[in-house]
Design a protein around this motif. Structure first.
Motif, PDB file in Angstrom:
ATOM      1  N   LEU A  84      -4.396   5.176   0.488  1.00  0.00           N
ATOM      2  CA  LEU A  84      -3.540   3.988   0.459  1.00  0.00           C
ATOM      3  C   LEU A  84      -2.585   3.983   1.653  1.00  0.00           C
ATOM      4  O   LEU A  84      -2.269   2.921   2.198  1.00  0.00           O
ATOM      5  CB  LEU A  84      -2.763   3.933  -0.863  1.00  0.00           C
ATOM      6  CG  LEU A  84      -3.624   3.601  -2.086  1.00  0.00           C
ATOM      7  CD1 LEU A  84      -2.872   3.932  -3.378  1.00  0.00           C
ATOM      8  CD2 LEU A  84      -4.023   2.126  -2.084  1.00  0.00           C
ATOM      9  N   VAL A 107     -11.121   2.240  -3.027  1.00  0.00           N
ATOM     10  CA  VAL A 107     -10.268   2.871  -4.038  1.00  0.00           C
ATOM     11  C   VAL A 107     -11.053   3.078  -5.331  1.00  0.00           C
ATOM     12  O   VAL A 107     -10.984   4.142  -5.963  1.00  0.00           O
ATOM     13  CB  VAL A 107      -9.002   2.025  -4.278  1.00  0.00           C
ATOM     14  CG1 VAL A 107      -8.226   2.550  -5.482  1.00  0.00           C
ATOM     15  CG2 VAL A 107      -8.107   2.036  -3.046  1.00  0.00           C
ATOM     16  N   PRO A 122       0.809  -1.230   0.000  1.00  0.00           N
ATOM     17  CA  PRO A 122       0.000   0.000   0.000  1.00  0.00           C
ATOM     18  C   PRO A 122       0.833   1.268   0.000  1.00  0.00           C
ATOM     19  O   PRO A 122       0.456   2.267  -0.636  1.00  0.00           O
ATOM     20  CB  PRO A 122      -0.822  -0.120   1.291  1.00  0.00           C
ATOM     21  CG  PRO A 122      -0.877  -1.574   1.580  1.00  0.00           C
ATOM     22  CD  PRO A 122       0.445  -2.119   1.121  1.00  0.00           C
TER      23      PRO A 122
END
Length: 779
Positions: free
Chosen positions: A114, A93, A10
């Motif tokens: 993220l 996302v 991430p």
């Protein structure tokens, strides 16, 4: 190695997000979502292993000298959280790509979300205490960035600061609690701590660890009275709200409590404090929820209530309560994430979140309506949905005849009934009836917007329909980890007959009644809140203002702008720091025996005392400076008598140069002939200087009485010639082995010289201006 990659992926994606967004615009969401999707698939591959009663661990040395490892531990609890974080994160996302389409800072938002995902993923998988704390604080920082994303708005900045202050202080409490746990058990990893439950519960440090760790958990998971920051966090964009409330930060405190339940549970404190605060939070959250008319705020307060319910169940102390907590956490993640995205989709398409302006959207937004209704059915605890299984297990766990069980059951019924009403107010009311007066004409959103809520809502239904499969892979392993022993969750869509079923039916009936009278409940709660007036949210502002006032007052005292006060305070602190420990711990040195050699030393001391008297009684500053050199020459004589002629020579040179330079400078400065300090100031200065001199004298005398460790002496003797190529060991130490120290001393002298030069120039300029003014007046 793949798990380590899953932990850092991430953050790598966060670095790449701005560039990808610049190239692909909002379609970058499809590429960035591959990172959490891969993480989800990686951990999904561990389901069978963990379901078999095993755990997966790994790591590597992080700070080897301190025994700190970058380690992870995957069992039923952490695996379920990891799957929720990565799975819902994938959908978030994608949802962000559609929700912020065209936003000039969309790339920055992708990076923040993220980063948030990586922080939460690391938190739930962390094994070492230090790793847990680092990721814990990183979630606070990431949430600060996300909540304050629209930083041009004052409300966003305030909410972000409030969340950071509350959760940051809780993080410090967590750190202190982890240190106390480590002292009590000797463990510095969670996997080792799980085997030390009895040692921690029987330790005298248990109470301290309990209070500190609850401080961290309660602030993070918005337990009363720290609940106020979470609804204010709705200033963040809706993707943040959906992620924050469903799978990430607010559940970090619940995760910590569940993780610690095997080692800190089964005590009177645990089984009293957690249900008490959890129940209070449940009631406060639901009652404040019915007061709201904004869809996001309604859902936010029900999240506060749900977190309270989870804490209450975790602390209730029975195996069935643990099962209920696990089932409700999983169900809540799905229906709350879906409902938040539905609320955001409605806002995105209609331009409003005010429930009074929303109705009749079913035909214009059929997919959104389907997702909202399915999620509301699960949140309401109706049959076939996973939320129904959770509600049934809650009543099976709480139902009892003693007063404690009756009170908890009553709180759960009231809280669940009000959450039922809010669920359908958000998931059903905007879609039925005649078309409302919304700012924009509604239509169905794009795929990126409705995909997430629909998938989560359908998962809530599928998990209920295929509950044996869900229990084997998710519920049972997670409940086993929370309980600290094997637990088999077996509840199905067939309700518990008897009291639990009756309570479930009562909850639905009360929920329907609350839904139908929502306007009256809204007005009634508004009246109550107006009557109360003050609340924790206002108290936070008052506390911050008081802190600022206190800081200003303290700064005015300790930062007065006077150098003499700073120096006095510094020397007082130095004297106390040396003398107090020596006296308190009986470390005063023994007085040395008088020898013949003392005659020479006492003679030098007498010279120094005479020089000191000359300094004190000098009639002008120049005489005092010259007399001050006597002290340095006396020290040089001591060096010579003790067999250090090179140091003695250096001291003679430095002292001579110092006196000459100071004398030259003083002749260039127009100073008063003598000082004019009052008697009280002189007495204070004499006392402080005497205390410092006594402190350093006693300290040095104590040091000389300790056994001499010649390790460094032998090292320098052996290596001065070999490494530094010098025969004079003292010179080699100063120039080579401690070269940076010498460079620092040179820098200090240079800075002092520059300061003196500046003073001289300022005085010279002032003198020239004074002469010029006198000349003008004369003319």
């Amino acid at each position: 190695m793949l798990t380590f990659l899953a932990l850092i992926l991430p953050f790598v994606a966060a670095l790449a997000a701005p560039l990808l967004t610049r190239v692909l615009k909002h379609n970058a969401a499809w590429v960035l979502a591959l990172a959490p999707l891969w993480i989800f698939l990686h951990f999904a591959g561990m389901l069978e292993t963990v379901a078999g009663g095993n755990s997966v661990s790994g790591g590597f040395d992080w700070i080897a000298s301190l025994g700190v490892r970058f380690s992870w531990y995957v069992d039923g609890l952490s695996l379920t959280f990891a799957l929720l974080i990565s799975g819902i994160g994938t959908l978030i996302v994608l949802y962000s790509g559609g929700y912020l389409k065209g936003h000039e800072q969309q790339g920055r938002f992708f990076s923040f979300i993220l980063l948030f995902m990586g922080a939460m993923q690391g938190l739930v998988l962390a094994d070492s205490f230090l790793m847990l704390f680092v990721f814990w604080e990183l979630t606070s920082i990431a949430s600060f960035l996300l909540i304050g994303f629209d930083h041009r708005r004052e409300a966003s900045r305030r909410a972000a600061l409030q969340a950071l202050v509350v959760t940051g202080l809780g993080g410090l409490a967590l750190l202190a609690g982890l240190l106390v746990v480590a002292m009590a058990t000797g463990a510095n990893e969670l996997s080792a701590l799980l085997a030390s439950g009895e040692a921690l519960r029987s330790s005298p440090l248990y109470a301290g660890a309990f209070v500190l760790l609850l401080g961290g958990a309660f602030t993070k998971s918005a337990q009363f009275p720290f609940h106020f920051w979470l609804p204010n966090a709705m200033e963040a964009p809706t993707p943040v709200s959906a992620y924050l409330h469903s799978a990430t930060m607010v559940k970090a405190g619940v995760y910590l409590l569940m993780r610690l339940n095997p080692v800190m549970g089964d005590t009177a404190a645990w089984e009293t404090v957690l249900p008490l605060f959890g129940g209070a939070t449940l009631l406060v959250g639901t009652l404040l929820a019915v007061r709201q008319s904004d869809l996001k705020l309604m859902l936010a307060y029900t999240t506060v209530a749900s977190l309270g319910l989870l804490v209450m169940l975790t602390g209730f102390g029975s195996e069935v309560a643990v099962e209920a907590a696990v089932l409700y956490l999983i169900a809540h993640s799905m229906f709350k994430g879906a409902l938040f995205m539905v609320a955001g989709l409605i806002d995105h398409e209609t331009g409003t979140r005010n429930i009074a302006s929303l109705s009749g959207l079913r035909r214009a937004m059929p997919i959104t309506f389907t997702a909202g209704l399915l999620a509301a059915l699960s949140m309401g605890g109706l049959p076939l949905f996973f939320g129904f299984l959770a509600k049934e297990e809650i009543y099976a766990a709480l139902a009892g005849t003693d007063m404690w069980a009756v009170a908890a059951t009553l709180v759960a019924v009231v809280g669940n009934a009000l959450m039922f009403a809010i669920a359908f107010a958000v998931g059903l009311k905007p879609f039925i009836g005649p078309l409302g007066d919304a700012p924009r004409k509604a239509h169905e959103g794009p795929l990126l917007l409705w995909l997430g809520p629909l998938v989560l809502a359908v998962c809530g239904l599928a998990a209920g329909l295929f509950s044996p499969f869900a229990h084997r892979l998710f519920s049972s392993p997670m409940a086993s980890a929370v309980a600290g022993e094997p637990v088999a969750v077996e509840i199905s869509t067939i309700p518990h007959l008897g009291l639990p079923l009756a309570l479930s039916v009562l909850t639905v009936l009360l929920g329907i009644a609350a839904y139908l009278t929502q306007r009256r409940l809204h007005d009634a709660m508004a009246s109550v809140l107006r009557a109360i007036g003050w609340g924790p949210d206002r108290g936070f502002d008052q506390s911050i203002k008081a802190l600022v006032r206190l800081s200003v007052a303290v700064t005015r005292i300790v930062q007065s702008g006077r150098l003499d006060i700073y120096l006095t305070a510094t020397f007082i602190a130095v004297a106390l720091a040396i003398l107090v420990p020596m006296v308190a711990f009986d470390e005063l040195p023994a007085m040395p025996q008088v020898t013949e050699f003392w005659f020479y030393e006492l003679t030098v001391v007498a010279i120094a005392v005479i020089g000191l008297g000359a300094v004190v009684y000098a009639r002008n500053r120049l005489t005092a400076i010259v007399s001050l050199g006597i002290q340095g020459f006396a020290i040089a004589l001591l060096f010579m008598l003790l067999g250090a002629p090179d140091l003695s020579f250096t001291q003679f040179m430095v002292e001579t140069l110092s006196v000459v330079i100071l004398a030259l400078v003083m002749t260039r400065l127009r100073l008063a002939v003598s000082e004019h300090r009052p008697l009280g100031q002189k007495a204070l200065d004499v006392t402080v200087s005497a205390a410092c001199g006594l402190a350093f004298g006693l300290l040095l005398l104590k040091v000389t009485q300790l056994p001499f460790d010649d390790t460094l002496s032998r090292f320098f003797e052996a290596n001065a010639k070999v490494i530094a190529h010098g025969r004079n060991i003292v010179n080699v130490i100063i120039v080579d082995f401690r070269g940076l120290d010498t460079l620092g001393e040179i820098a200090v002298v240079m800075i002092a010289g520059l300061a003196i030069l500046a003073l001289i120039r300022i005085r010279a300029k002032d003198g020239a201006q004074a002469v010029s003014k006198q000349t003008e007046r004369a003319q």
